[in-house]
Design a protein around this motif. Structure first.
Motif, PDB file in Angstrom:
ATOM      1  N   LEU A   1      19.522  -4.504  12.099  1.00 22.72           N
ATOM      2  CA  LEU A   1      18.597  -4.807  11.015  1.00 22.72           C
ATOM      3  C   LEU A   1      17.310  -5.446  11.520  1.00 22.72           C
ATOM      4  O   LEU A   1      16.264  -5.343  10.860  1.00 22.72           O
ATOM      5  N   TRP A   2      17.376  -6.111  12.661  1.00 24.39           N
ATOM      6  CA  TRP A   2      16.184  -6.769  13.206  1.00 24.39           C
ATOM      7  C   TRP A   2      15.056  -5.763  13.403  1.00 24.39           C
ATOM      8  O   TRP A   2      13.924  -5.996  12.985  1.00 24.39           O
ATOM      9  N   PHE A   3      15.372  -4.637  14.023  1.00 24.64           N
ATOM     10  CA  PHE A   3      14.336  -3.642  14.300  1.00 24.64           C
ATOM     11  C   PHE A   3      13.902  -2.935  13.023  1.00 24.64           C
ATOM     12  O   PHE A   3      12.734  -2.558  12.882  1.00 24.64           O
ATOM     13  N   LEU A   4      14.827  -2.756  12.073  1.00 26.88           N
ATOM     14  CA  LEU A   4      14.428  -2.218  10.781  1.00 26.88           C
ATOM     15  C   LEU A   4      13.467  -3.171  10.087  1.00 26.88           C
ATOM     16  O   LEU A   4      12.452  -2.747   9.513  1.00 26.88           O
ATOM     17  N   GLY A   5      13.774  -4.479  10.140  1.00 27.70           N
ATOM     18  CA  GLY A   5      12.897  -5.465   9.524  1.00 27.70           C
ATOM     19  C   GLY A   5      11.513  -5.479  10.155  1.00 27.70           C
ATOM     20  O   GLY A   5      10.501  -5.561   9.451  1.00 27.70           O
ATOM     21  N   LEU A   6      11.447  -5.391  11.482  1.00 28.03           N
ATOM     22  CA  LEU A   6      10.143  -5.350  12.155  1.00 28.03           C
ATOM     23  C   LEU A   6       9.327  -4.149  11.697  1.00 28.03           C
ATOM     24  O   LEU A   6       8.116  -4.257  11.447  1.00 28.03           O
ATOM     25  N   ALA A   7       9.992  -2.995  11.576  1.00 22.51           N
ATOM     26  CA  ALA A   7       9.287  -1.786  11.142  1.00 22.51           C
ATOM     27  C   ALA A   7       8.779  -1.939   9.709  1.00 22.51           C
ATOM     28  O   ALA A   7       7.643  -1.540   9.392  1.00 22.51           O
ATOM     29  N   LEU A   8       9.588  -2.535   8.835  1.00 21.48           N
ATOM     30  CA  LEU A   8       9.173  -2.704   7.446  1.00 21.48           C
ATOM     31  C   LEU A   8       8.014  -3.694   7.322  1.00 21.48           C
ATOM     32  O   LEU A   8       7.072  -3.468   6.549  1.00 21.48           O
ATOM     33  N   VAL A   9       8.061  -4.791   8.077  1.00 19.97           N
ATOM     34  CA  VAL A   9       6.958  -5.759   8.035  1.00 19.97           C
ATOM     35  C   VAL A   9       5.672  -5.117   8.553  1.00 19.97           C
ATOM     36  O   VAL A   9       4.593  -5.300   7.963  1.00 19.97           O
ATOM     37  N   ALA A  10       5.771  -4.367   9.648  1.00 27.92           N
ATOM     38  CA  ALA A  10       4.587  -3.711  10.197  1.00 27.92           C
ATOM     39  C   ALA A  10       4.002  -2.718   9.193  1.00 27.92           C
ATOM     40  O   ALA A  10       2.779  -2.666   8.992  1.00 27.92           O
ATOM     41  N   ALA A  11       4.861  -1.929   8.540  1.00 28.84           N
ATOM     42  CA  ALA A  11       4.375  -0.959   7.559  1.00 28.84           C
ATOM     43  C   ALA A  11       3.758  -1.657   6.353  1.00 28.84           C
ATOM     44  O   ALA A  11       2.699  -1.241   5.852  1.00 28.84           O
ATOM     45  N   ALA A  12       4.398  -2.737   5.892  1.00 30.73           N
ATOM     46  CA  ALA A  12       3.861  -3.479   4.748  1.00 30.73           C
ATOM     47  C   ALA A  12       2.510  -4.096   5.079  1.00 30.73           C
ATOM     48  O   ALA A  12       1.578  -4.066   4.264  1.00 30.73           O
ATOM     49  N   ALA A  13       2.384  -4.670   6.275  1.00 33.85           N
ATOM     50  CA  ALA A  13       1.117  -5.285   6.679  1.00 33.85           C
ATOM     51  C   ALA A  13       0.031  -4.230   6.852  1.00 33.85           C
ATOM     52  O   ALA A  13      -1.120  -4.433   6.441  1.00 33.85           O
ATOM     53  N   PHE A  14       0.382  -3.098   7.448  1.00 26.05           N
ATOM     54  CA  PHE A  14      -0.601  -2.024   7.667  1.00 26.05           C
ATOM     55  C   PHE A  14      -1.128  -1.502   6.339  1.00 26.05           C
ATOM     56  O   PHE A  14      -2.336  -1.308   6.160  1.00 26.05           O
ATOM     57  N   PHE A  15      -0.233  -1.271   5.389  1.00 28.92           N
ATOM     58  CA  PHE A  15      -0.666  -0.764   4.084  1.00 28.92           C
ATOM     59  C   PHE A  15      -1.532  -1.792   3.362  1.00 28.92           C
ATOM     60  O   PHE A  15      -2.559  -1.445   2.755  1.00 28.92           O
ATOM     61  N   ALA A  16      -1.127  -3.060   3.401  1.00 30.31           N
ATOM     62  CA  ALA A  16      -1.891  -4.102   2.717  1.00 30.31           C
ATOM     63  C   ALA A  16      -3.289  -4.247   3.320  1.00 30.31           C
ATOM     64  O   ALA A  16      -4.277  -4.423   2.588  1.00 30.31           O
ATOM     65  N   ARG A  17      -3.392  -4.180   4.635  1.00 34.06           N
ATOM     66  CA  ARG A  17      -4.710  -4.265   5.277  1.00 34.06           C
ATOM     67  C   ARG A  17      -5.569  -3.085   4.869  1.00 34.06           C
ATOM     68  O   ARG A  17      -6.782  -3.217   4.668  1.00 34.06           O
ATOM     69  N   GLY A  18      -4.956  -1.903   4.747  1.00 36.57           N
ATOM     70  CA  GLY A  18      -5.712  -0.743   4.298  1.00 36.57           C
ATOM     71  C   GLY A  18      -6.243  -0.933   2.886  1.00 36.57           C
ATOM     72  O   GLY A  18      -7.383  -0.553   2.575  1.00 36.57           O
ATOM     73  N   VAL A  19      -5.435  -1.523   2.024  1.00 34.70           N
ATOM     74  CA  VAL A  19      -5.877  -1.792   0.652  1.00 34.70           C
ATOM     75  C   VAL A  19      -7.020  -2.803   0.642  1.00 34.70           C
ATOM     76  O   VAL A  19      -8.029  -2.611  -0.040  1.00 34.70           O
ATOM     77  N   LEU A  20      -6.868  -3.872   1.413  1.00 24.78           N
ATOM     78  CA  LEU A  20      -7.858  -4.948   1.380  1.00 24.78           C
ATOM     79  C   LEU A  20      -9.185  -4.552   2.011  1.00 24.78           C
ATOM     80  O   LEU A  20     -10.244  -5.043   1.599  1.00 24.78           O
ATOM     81  N   THR A  21      -9.160  -3.698   3.019  1.00 22.88           N
ATOM     82  CA  THR A  21     -10.400  -3.303   3.688  1.00 22.88           C
ATOM     83  C   THR A  21     -11.076  -2.109   3.026  1.00 22.88           C
ATOM     84  O   THR A  21     -12.195  -1.761   3.400  1.00 22.88           O
ATOM     85  N   GLY A  22     -10.414  -1.493   2.064  1.00 23.35           N
ATOM     86  CA  GLY A  22     -10.981  -0.344   1.369  1.00 23.35           C
ATOM     87  C   GLY A  22     -11.643  -0.734   0.063  1.00 23.35           C
ATOM     88  O   GLY A  22     -11.852  -1.906  -0.265  1.00 23.35           O
ATOM     89  N   ARG A  23     -11.949   0.287  -0.715  1.00 26.51           N
ATOM     90  CA  ARG A  23     -12.608   0.065  -2.005  1.00 26.51           C
ATOM     91  C   ARG A  23     -11.762  -0.773  -2.965  1.00 26.51           C
ATOM     92  O   ARG A  23     -12.306  -1.642  -3.650  1.00 26.51           O
ATOM     93  N   PRO A  24     -10.423  -0.551  -3.039  1.00 26.20           N
ATOM     94  CA  PRO A  24      -9.624  -1.419  -3.927  1.00 26.20           C
ATOM     95  C   PRO A  24      -9.728  -2.892  -3.559  1.00 26.20           C
ATOM     96  O   PRO A  24      -9.787  -3.753  -4.440  1.00 26.20           O
ATOM     97  N   GLY A  25      -9.744  -3.185  -2.252  1.00 18.74           N
ATOM     98  CA  GLY A  25      -9.843  -4.574  -1.830  1.00 18.74           C
ATOM     99  C   GLY A  25     -11.152  -5.209  -2.246  1.00 18.74           C
ATOM    100  O   GLY A  25     -11.189  -6.385  -2.652  1.00 18.74           O
ATOM    101  N   ARG A  26     -12.248  -4.451  -2.155  1.00 16.76           N
ATOM    102  CA  ARG A  26     -13.544  -5.003  -2.574  1.00 16.76           C
ATOM    103  C   ARG A  26     -13.554  -5.274  -4.076  1.00 16.76           C
ATOM    104  O   ARG A  26     -14.113  -6.286  -4.531  1.00 16.76           O
ATOM    105  N   ALA A  27     -12.923  -4.386  -4.842  1.00 19.53           N
ATOM    106  CA  ALA A  27     -12.844  -4.620  -6.288  1.00 19.53           C
ATOM    107  C   ALA A  27     -11.990  -5.846  -6.594  1.00 19.53           C
ATOM    108  O   ALA A  27     -12.339  -6.663  -7.465  1.00 19.53           O
ATOM    109  N   MET A  28     -10.890  -6.000  -5.876  1.00 14.85           N
ATOM    110  CA  MET A  28     -10.014  -7.150  -6.090  1.00 14.85           C
ATOM    111  C   MET A  28     -10.739  -8.452  -5.784  1.00 14.85           C
ATOM    112  O   MET A  28     -10.656  -9.431  -6.548  1.00 14.85           O
ATOM    113  N   ASN A  29     -11.462  -8.489  -4.672  1.00 16.64           N
ATOM    114  CA  ASN A  29     -12.179  -9.714  -4.303  1.00 16.64           C
ATOM    115  C   ASN A  29     -13.296 -10.036  -5.285  1.00 16.64           C
ATOM    116  O   ASN A  29     -13.568 -11.213  -5.583  1.00 16.64           O
ATOM    117  N   LEU A  30     -13.958  -8.995  -5.800  1.00 16.79           N
ATOM    118  CA  LEU A  30     -15.018  -9.230  -6.769  1.00 16.79           C
ATOM    119  C   LEU A  30     -14.448  -9.787  -8.069  1.00 16.79           C
ATOM    120  O   LEU A  30     -15.031 -10.688  -8.685  1.00 16.79           O
TER     121      LEU A  30
END
Length: 367
Positions: A174-203
């Motif tokens: 489960l350790w390696f599964l957890g690492l993969a899930l955290v990495a995927a969750a962080a990657f997706f969230a960074r994509g949201v925040l650095t894109g157009r949705p993230g700019r709308a959210m911050n505004l």
């Protein structure tokens, strides 16, 4: 370039830990990974959009119990669909998202403290269902969690697999599964925040009226982020259930929601890396105090008189929250950013990240 080297070195260290840590520490690490996923989702909502939610634990419970219900076989006492475990995990996350979608109209109209009070009702509703819907939840005793089986590979306690002489049981797998899930969750969230949705959210967080005037659909963005945050919590609940191997209703209460707020404030509101750091701090601190509490003053062993490790941990990260608000407005991530910035280019820290979740926005003009 140095940041990439740090990420690579950190990933290498995390990948090597299962070969050196015992099962109890691996389980604590998995709890921290689950908390990191949930904290990233809450940070999208509170840190980046300015929405205060006290119902995050409810959606973790939906993910955890949803996985058990979909994956477990039904018995005379409890219900279950007996679906393949990967399908059950996906359906559990979707169920948490649907629960968030049902609540999202409220999240779209309310803001700040008012949304926090409204979302607090989810905790009481969840606790009532968990304790009384015994055919699904198992009631006070909870339910055993079926082991995940993915592509013929079982994440269970069998040790027929060994790597470099180290038996790979449930925690190691489960350790390696957890690492993969955290990495995927962080990657997706960074994509949201650095894109157009993230700019709308911050505004919306910083200037809600200006966002509406500029054509940003404030209510729709708030509702969408609340649903996305709920799905993050559902995924965290699935990983938490797999690591704990049993669902317990008492765990998904108000204290858990407050701990998630502490994670994102300490780590830094609006920061993906800060959410992960805050989750590690809040989750691992009780484990460290339990292990080394005998050598610390005022901390008593569990079951004896005095301050227990869990209570001591809550006091410490409660103090950490106050200290962060007063002296580190950007949290750990903000402090790290300032350390990376040359002294001549540093600016005074802003207080808006810590102030925004207390802003009582209740109305918005329709764009």
């Amino acid at each position: 370039m140095p940041e990439r080297l740090l990420l690579i070195a950190g990933a290498a260290v995390l990948a090597a830990l299962p070969f050196h840590l015992d099962a109890s520490w691996l389980q604590a690490g998995l709890f921290a990974m689950a908390a990191a996923i949930g904290a990233i989702g809450l940070n999208l909502l509170s840190g980046s959009t300015g929405q205060l939610s006290l119902g995050h634990a409810f959606f973790l419970a939906v993910g955890a119990y949803g996985y058990v219900f979909f994956a477990a076989d039904g018995t005379a006492e409890t219900a279950g669909l007996g679906l393949p475990t990967p399908v059950a995990a996906v359906l559990a996350v979707v169920s948490a998202g649907l629960a968030g979608l049902l609540f999202s109209p409220i999240a779209g109209r309310l803001g700040g403290v008012y949304l926090g009070i409204a979302s607090l009702a989810l905790i009481f509703l969840g606790q009532h269902l968990l304790f009384n819907l015994e055919s699904v939840t198992g009631g006070y005793n909870g339910r055993d969690v079926p082991a995940l089986r993915l592509a013929g590979f079982a994440f269970d306690g069998r040790s027929d697999l060994s790597v470099l002489g180290v038996p790979f049981g449930a925690m190691e797998r489960l350790w390696f599964l957890g690492l993969a899930l955290v990495a995927a969750a962080a990657f997706f969230a960074r994509g949201v925040l650095t894109g157009r949705p993230g700019r709308a959210m911050n505004l919306i967080r910083d200037q809600q009226t200006a966002a509406a005037v500029m054509g940003v659909p404030v209510a729709r963005v708030r509702s969408g982020v609340f649903t996305l945050s709920s799905m993050y919590a559902g995924l965290a609940g699935v990983l938490l259930a797999l690591a704990f191997q049993r669902t317990v209703p008492d765990y998904f209460g108000m204290i858990l929601s407050l701990e998630y707020l502490a994670m994102i404030v300490i780590g830094g509101l609006g920061s993906v890396g800060g959410a992960i750091a805050g989750a590690a701090f809040v989750t691992l601190l009780p484990q460290i105090l339990t292990r080394y509490g005998d050598s610390l003053p005022l901390v008593a062993a569990p079951g004896t008189d005095g301050i227990t490790p869990a209570d001591a941990a809550r006091h410490l990260y409660g103090a950490a929250v106050v200290g962060t608000v007063l002296f580190l407005p950007g949290g750990l991530s903000g402090r790290w950013a300032r350390l990376r910035t040359p002294p001549g280019r540093r600016r005074a820290p802003s207080l808006h990240h810590n102030a925004v979740i207390a802003r009582p926005d209740t109305e918005e003009p329709n764009p």
